[in-house]
Motif scaffolding. Structure first.
Motif, short mmCIF file in Angstrom:
data_model
loop_
_atom_site.label_atom_id
_atom_site.label_comp_id
_atom_site.label_asym_id
_atom_site.label_seq_id
_atom_site.Cartn_x
_atom_site.Cartn_y
_atom_site.Cartn_z
N VAL A 376 1.69 13.68 -14.81
CA VAL A 376 0.90 13.45 -13.60
C VAL A 376 1.79 12.90 -12.50
CG1 VAL A 376 -1.05 12.19 -12.59
CG2 VAL A 376 -1.19 13.02 -14.95
N TYR A 377 1.69 13.45 -11.29
CA TYR A 377 2.49 12.92 -10.18
C TYR A 377 1.99 11.51 -9.85
CZ TYR A 377 4.34 12.07 -5.54
OH TYR A 377 4.97 11.50 -4.46
N THR A 378 2.91 10.58 -9.76
CA THR A 378 2.55 9.20 -9.44
C THR A 378 3.53 8.64 -8.41
OG1 THR A 378 3.94 8.27 -11.21
CG2 THR A 378 1.63 8.72 -11.74
N GLU A 379 3.07 7.66 -7.68
CA GLU A 379 3.95 6.88 -6.81
C GLU A 379 3.89 5.43 -7.29
OE1 GLU A 379 2.90 7.43 -2.72
OE2 GLU A 379 3.47 9.55 -2.71
N ASP A 401 0.12 4.78 -8.51
CA ASP A 401 -0.87 5.47 -7.71
C ASP A 401 -0.85 6.93 -8.16
OD1 ASP A 401 -2.68 6.27 -5.82
OD2 ASP A 401 -1.35 6.00 -4.10
N ARG A 402 -1.88 7.36 -8.84
CA ARG A 402 -1.87 8.62 -9.57
C ARG A 402 -2.58 9.74 -8.82
NH1 ARG A 402 -3.92 6.19 -15.29
NH2 ARG A 402 -4.76 8.30 -15.43
N GLN A 403 -2.08 10.95 -9.03
CA GLN A 403 -2.66 12.12 -8.36
C GLN A 403 -4.02 12.48 -8.95
OE1 GLN A 403 -0.42 15.83 -8.61
NE2 GLN A 403 -0.66 16.15 -6.42
N ASP A 404 -4.32 11.93 -10.14
CA ASP A 404 -5.62 12.22 -10.76
C ASP A 404 -6.71 11.25 -10.30
OD1 ASP A 404 -4.72 10.00 -12.06
OD2 ASP A 404 -4.85 10.81 -14.08
N PHE A 405 -6.47 10.64 -9.13
CA PHE A 405 -7.45 9.80 -8.45
C PHE A 405 -7.72 8.49 -9.22
CE2 PHE A 405 -11.12 9.12 -5.57
CZ PHE A 405 -10.50 9.51 -4.40
N LYS A 444 -10.23 5.01 -5.37
CA LYS A 444 -9.78 5.44 -6.69
C LYS A 444 -10.24 4.47 -7.79
CE LYS A 444 -5.69 8.01 -5.16
NZ LYS A 444 -4.24 8.26 -5.37
#
Length: 477
Positions: A376-379, A401-405, A444
């Motif tokens: 999963v893309y995360t920051e 902070d995940r792209q899967d909300f 989120k």
């Protein structure tokens, strides 16, 4: 290559250069004692035809004399030639030696501690630029490796060179300390059998620096090894601190001042706060100091959640520096048994929490994998809220902070037993989560993650509050 522990990506890069059909100029940089020289020697041991290292604070004549002597040995000359008058002549001698060998096979020339050769008025860098551009680039069998511990110098003067070396570097490697997994593998390679709890204690005190880890002896606990290496008169880390910074940076007192300011504030400082704490100017000189410390791996900068680079928080990330300032620098106690006694006190408990957190921040990839979100893309970032009087403050040192909300908030706790969340701490966690959600206004889903040494006790305070429980073993994968 079997003798090189870890360094998977770095070994692959160096192996590629051996297969290359063109001249290769490799820049390798990283802090002192991290293993740069070892990596080059072991990777290219059958191909090195000339190896030379700069000497810290040596005069131009001393460096050229050393160069002449090293070349004399490589060429096996019975009588040494005259000392070259300058670097242009020195490189001409190297060219004359290397040319016949390059016609036969792949050859490696290795210049170690490259920045130390470029002393004031030496004209070393222009001479090297001419040597490489006029001759080196045409030698398809040549690999030229240059190493430097002054990482910032290597980046500014070599990697990002705007003159004759502009775009000439074909490969670059920033060599970082070992991870926990690599540290464990390295110790096992040296017949040292310690469990993960023992290994992380060593790591929190000296980091993943191979030259430090080499001092670990089999049959001794982490506490015994730290005691001997850091607190006895012959321990290599008792006086390493000043030597380390003085050898890397000109005017190292300012660098040390920043490091000590960050050691006193484990939550980190902004650039503005560092300037105030250290009495620095607001100009570019402070930026250079911070860049030098960052590139050399002593400090790290973290961009806060929903902020930009200007709001970066700087933290001390070098384990040994943190340990030295906390326990060695002003310690009245020395000699055998010192650390074993100190590690039973309250100072140890506060330090171990901070040090464990710092180690976790270096293993965010492993934590992410343990969360099952590797794909999963995360920051990754930090966040802190400093309110007015009477209002609750909050600080989060690691969040995904995940792209899967979703957002995973990590709490890192070091303990020698299973960690237990009590009523007070549960209230603190709930408040932190609620303040974060309120102030950021994020829509989120918020997950609370516990990262601990031995896990978290299942009780009524944990249930419904903590969504993920990550143990020490996950950091070693």
């Amino acid at each position: 290559m079997r003798e090189i522990i870890g360094r998977t990506d770095e070994k692959q890069i160096l192996e590629q250069t051996l297969k290359s059909q063109e001249a290769e100029l490799i820049a390798i940089y990283g802090r002192r004692r991290v293993g740069k020289t070892y990596l080059v020697r072991k990777s290219f041991q059958k191909h090195i035809i000339f190896e030379f290292s700069g000497v810290h604070n040596a005069t131009l004549k001393e460096q050229l004399t050393n160069f002449r002597n090293t070349l004399t040995e490589a060429m096996r000359l019975p009588v040494p030639p005259a000392i070259p008058s300058g670097w242009p002549e020195a490189f001409q001698m190297l060219k004359n030696y290397a040319e016949p060998l390059l016609k036969k096979s792949k050859c490696v020339i290795f210049l170690d501690e490259f920045p130390w050769l470029s002393s004031a008025k030496s004209r070393f860098l222009p001479a090297f630029e001419f040597f490489w551009n006029s001759w080196g680039t045409k030698q398809n069998n040549l690999i030229f490796a240059i190493c430097g511990s002054a990482a910032s110098w290597m980046i500014q003067k070599v990697v990002n060179n705007k003159g004759g070396l502009h775009n000439r570097i074909t490969k670059k490697i920033r060599l970082l300390p070992f991870t926990l997994a690599e540290t464990s593998e390295y110790l096992k390679h040296n017949n040292i059998n310690l469990d993960q709890y023992q290994v992380i204690q060593l790591y929190m005190a000296m980091g993943g620096i191979p030259q430090y880890l080499k001092e670990i002896l089999p049959g001794q606990s982490a506490a015994q090894n730290i005691d001997r290496i850091c607190f006895t008169k012959d321990g290599i880390l008792q006086n390493e601190f000043n030597n380390l910074y003085q050898s890397l940076f000109a005017g190292a007192d300012k660098h040390i001042s920043i490091v000590k300011a960050l050691a006193a504030k484990h939550s980190g400082l902004t650039r503005k706060e560092i300037i105030t704490a250290c009495g620095l100017s607001t100009g570019g000189s402070t930026t250079l100091l911070l860049d030098e410390l960052t590139e050399s791996g002593f400090i790290s900068d973290y961009v806060p959640f929903e902020k930009n680079v200007r709001d970066s928080i700087y933290k001390l990330s070098d384990e040994y520096s943190m340990f030295y300032i906390k326990f060695i620098e002003n310690s009245r106690a020395t000699g055998a048994g010192t650390w074993i006694k100190l590690s039973a006190g309250s100072s140890w408990r506060s330090w171990s929490g901070t040090a464990f957190e710092s180690v976790c921040l270096k293993h965010t990839k492993e934590i992410k994998a343990a969360l099952g979100i590797a794909g999963v893309y995360t920051e990754e970032s930090a966040w802190r809220y400093v309110p007015g009087k009477g209002q609750p403050c909050a600080q989060i040192n690691l969040l995904y902070d995940r792209q899967d909300f979703c957002i995973s908030i990590c709490e890192m706790k070091f303990s020698n037993t299973i960690f237990t969340i009590d009523k007070t701490y549960a209230t603190e966690l709930t408040q932190k989560r609620d303040v974060f959600k309120s102030k950021t206004k994020t829509p989120k889903t918020i997950f609370i993650v516990m990262v601990t040494t031995f896990g978290t006790t299942d009780n009524s305070y944990k249930t419904g509050l903590v969504q993920n429980d990550i143990k020490l073993e996950a950091l070693f994968k």
